[in-house]
Design an enzyme around this catalytic site. Structure first.
Site, mmCIF file in Angstrom:
data_model
loop_
_atom_site.group_PDB
_atom_site.id
_atom_site.type_symbol
_atom_site.label_atom_id
_atom_site.label_comp_id
_atom_site.label_asym_id
_atom_site.label_seq_id
_atom_site.Cartn_x
_atom_site.Cartn_y
_atom_site.Cartn_z
ATOM 1 N N GLN A 34 0.768 -1.349 0.000
ATOM 2 C CA GLN A 34 0.136 -0.041 0.076
ATOM 3 C C GLN A 34 0.854 1.111 -0.013
ATOM 4 O O GLN A 34 2.120 1.323 0.129
ATOM 5 C CB GLN A 34 -0.964 0.056 1.458
ATOM 6 C CG GLN A 34 -0.257 -0.231 2.628
ATOM 7 C CD GLN A 34 -1.101 -0.729 3.720
ATOM 8 O OE1 GLN A 34 -2.096 -0.549 3.981
ATOM 9 N NE2 GLN A 34 -0.392 -1.359 4.607
ATOM 10 N N ASP A 89 0.248 0.838 13.577
ATOM 11 C CA ASP A 89 0.795 1.859 14.157
ATOM 12 C C ASP A 89 1.051 1.526 15.709
ATOM 13 O O ASP A 89 1.878 2.471 16.155
ATOM 14 C CB ASP A 89 -0.266 2.999 14.015
ATOM 15 C CG ASP A 89 -1.565 2.592 14.802
ATOM 16 O OD1 ASP A 89 -1.554 2.326 15.920
ATOM 17 O OD2 ASP A 89 -2.564 2.815 14.247
ATOM 18 N N ASP A 140 0.611 -12.714 7.626
ATOM 19 C CA ASP A 140 -0.810 -12.726 7.348
ATOM 20 C C ASP A 140 -1.254 -13.005 8.564
ATOM 21 O O ASP A 140 -1.281 -14.144 9.018
ATOM 22 C CB ASP A 140 -1.212 -13.710 6.181
ATOM 23 C CG ASP A 140 -2.731 -13.899 5.643
ATOM 24 O OD1 ASP A 140 -3.389 -13.023 6.198
ATOM 25 O OD2 ASP A 140 -3.064 -14.987 5.261
ATOM 26 N N GLY A 141 -2.372 -12.179 9.165
ATOM 27 C CA GLY A 141 -2.956 -12.468 10.358
ATOM 28 C C GLY A 141 -4.016 -13.575 10.325
ATOM 29 O O GLY A 141 -4.318 -14.477 11.179
ATOM 30 N N ASP A 159 -7.446 -5.295 14.776
ATOM 31 C CA ASP A 159 -7.247 -3.860 14.635
ATOM 32 C C ASP A 159 -6.781 -3.677 13.257
ATOM 33 O O ASP A 159 -5.838 -3.661 12.890
ATOM 34 C CB ASP A 159 -5.854 -3.294 15.630
ATOM 35 C CG ASP A 159 -5.781 -1.935 15.385
ATOM 36 O OD1 ASP A 159 -6.621 -1.200 14.436
ATOM 37 O OD2 ASP A 159 -4.753 -1.268 16.140
ATOM 38 N N SER A 160 -8.027 -3.933 12.452
ATOM 39 C CA SER A 160 -7.824 -4.006 10.822
ATOM 40 C C SER A 160 -8.308 -2.573 10.137
ATOM 41 O O SER A 160 -8.780 -1.642 10.716
ATOM 42 C CB SER A 160 -8.696 -5.061 10.516
ATOM 43 O OG SER A 160 -10.099 -4.927 10.691
ATOM 44 N N THR A 161 -7.904 -2.702 8.932
ATOM 45 C CA THR A 161 -8.318 -1.525 7.989
ATOM 46 C C THR A 161 -9.875 -1.884 7.518
ATOM 47 O O THR A 161 -10.409 -2.943 8.262
ATOM 48 C CB THR A 161 -7.690 -1.332 6.927
ATOM 49 O OG1 THR A 161 -7.277 -2.730 6.297
ATOM 50 C CG2 THR A 161 -5.780 -0.902 7.281
ATOM 51 N N PRO A 166 -7.276 -7.325 1.231
ATOM 52 C CA PRO A 166 -6.745 -8.202 2.183
ATOM 53 C C PRO A 166 -7.593 -8.237 3.577
ATOM 54 O O PRO A 166 -7.522 -9.431 4.141
ATOM 55 C CB PRO A 166 -5.491 -8.258 2.302
ATOM 56 C CG PRO A 166 -4.695 -7.256 1.266
ATOM 57 C CD PRO A 166 -6.238 -6.440 0.862
#
Length: 279
Positions: A34, A89, A140-141, A159-161, A166
């Site tokens: 990204q 982050d 990969d979680g 805690d994802s986007t 993905p």
């Protein structure tokens, strides 16, 4: 002619946008996954965006990070082993490691560059990165949870986007089933679940899929988040074995240093607006 610079994230499908006045662009790079950009804003401190979407600002990140971590941790009777999926982050990791009973906090983030950039531009969020209890895996979680030992973790924080690309698999019943298996008795799962105002259907889906995956108690918490779409956000929790109303209230009252979360808010945040109540 104006020379002002503004960062604007448009929510095209909702006919809305967020704008923050920018002093300067601090960093830009394209990672393998990204586009990562860092801005110095006029009133919200440092801003990180991923593929043009706001991830974190200095000014309001405490709302999200506290509510993604403390309700889940105080809901578990003895949270020793915590898994964080995403959270590049490192703000959620920092909040988790404020809990002295946590013995191990494993963070599994797909894009290592997000964490390395955060270490440079958000040092306060990353201040626990060298804690002896912190373990990092850049992979990969979804696969990590699927391959985890049964009953390995007490709390899993997703805690994802946004649920696209993905990250979409992190909102599926199959993933929640894998989390259920990886959680021990009385285990707690929490995942960010977007805006109550703009994404009510997603919140309902998260709750229904967690229940379908086997979690006996499911509910969401709601909190303000200025820099995310609509300024109102949510996280959805699932618990094995016990009701979500039961939490370590005395410990939560003794837990100091928060800017948003506290014991009374723990209860209040679970009260849904009328439009999200079951029909």
């Amino acid at each position: 002619m104006s020379t002002e610079l503004w960062y604007t994230e448009r929510y095209e499908e909702h006919g809305a946008a967020l704008s923050l006045k920018v002093r300067e662009v601090l960093h830009r790079e394209q990672s393998p996954y990204q586009r990562i950009e860092i801005f110095a804003t006029e009133s919200f401190g440092t801003l990180m965006t991923l593929d043009g979407l706001v991830m974190v600002t200095d000014r309001d990140n405490f709302l999200y990070h506290e509510m993604m971590s403390h309700p889940a941790l105080f809901t578990h009777p003895a949270p020793r082993r915590v898994l964080i999926i995403g959270g590049g982050d490192c703000g959620t990791l920092r909040e988790v490691l404020r809990h002295p009973e946590v013995e191990e906090a494993v963070m599994v983030e797909l894009d290592e560059r997000v964490t390395r950039v955060a270490e440079r531009f958000f040092p306060l969020l990353c201040e626990k990165n060298h804690d002896r209890r912190a373990y990092f895996h850049f992979t990969d979680g979804i696969a990590w949870v699927q391959e985890a030992e049964a009953a390995r973790y007490d709390v899993i924080i997703v805690d994802s986007t946004d649920p696209v690309g993905p990250a979409a698999g992190l909102f599926s019943t199959e993933f929640y089933r894998a989390c259920y298996r990886a959680l021990g008795e009385k285990g707690v799962l929490v995942g960010q679940s977007e805006s109550p105002l703009l994404h009510a259907d997603l919140i309902r889906q998260c709750q229904a899929r967690m229940a379908e995956a086997g979690f006996g108690a499911v509910n969401s918490v709601y909190f303000p988040q200025f820099s995310y779409p609509s300024g109102w956000w949510s996280a959805t929790l699932g618990r094995k074995g016990l009701d979500l109303d039961a939490f370590r209230e005395a410990d939560a009252r003794a837990f100091t240093g928060n800017r948003y979360y506290h014991a009374d808010l723990h209860r209040a945040a679970q009260v849904a607006p009328a439009f999200l109540l079951p029909a």
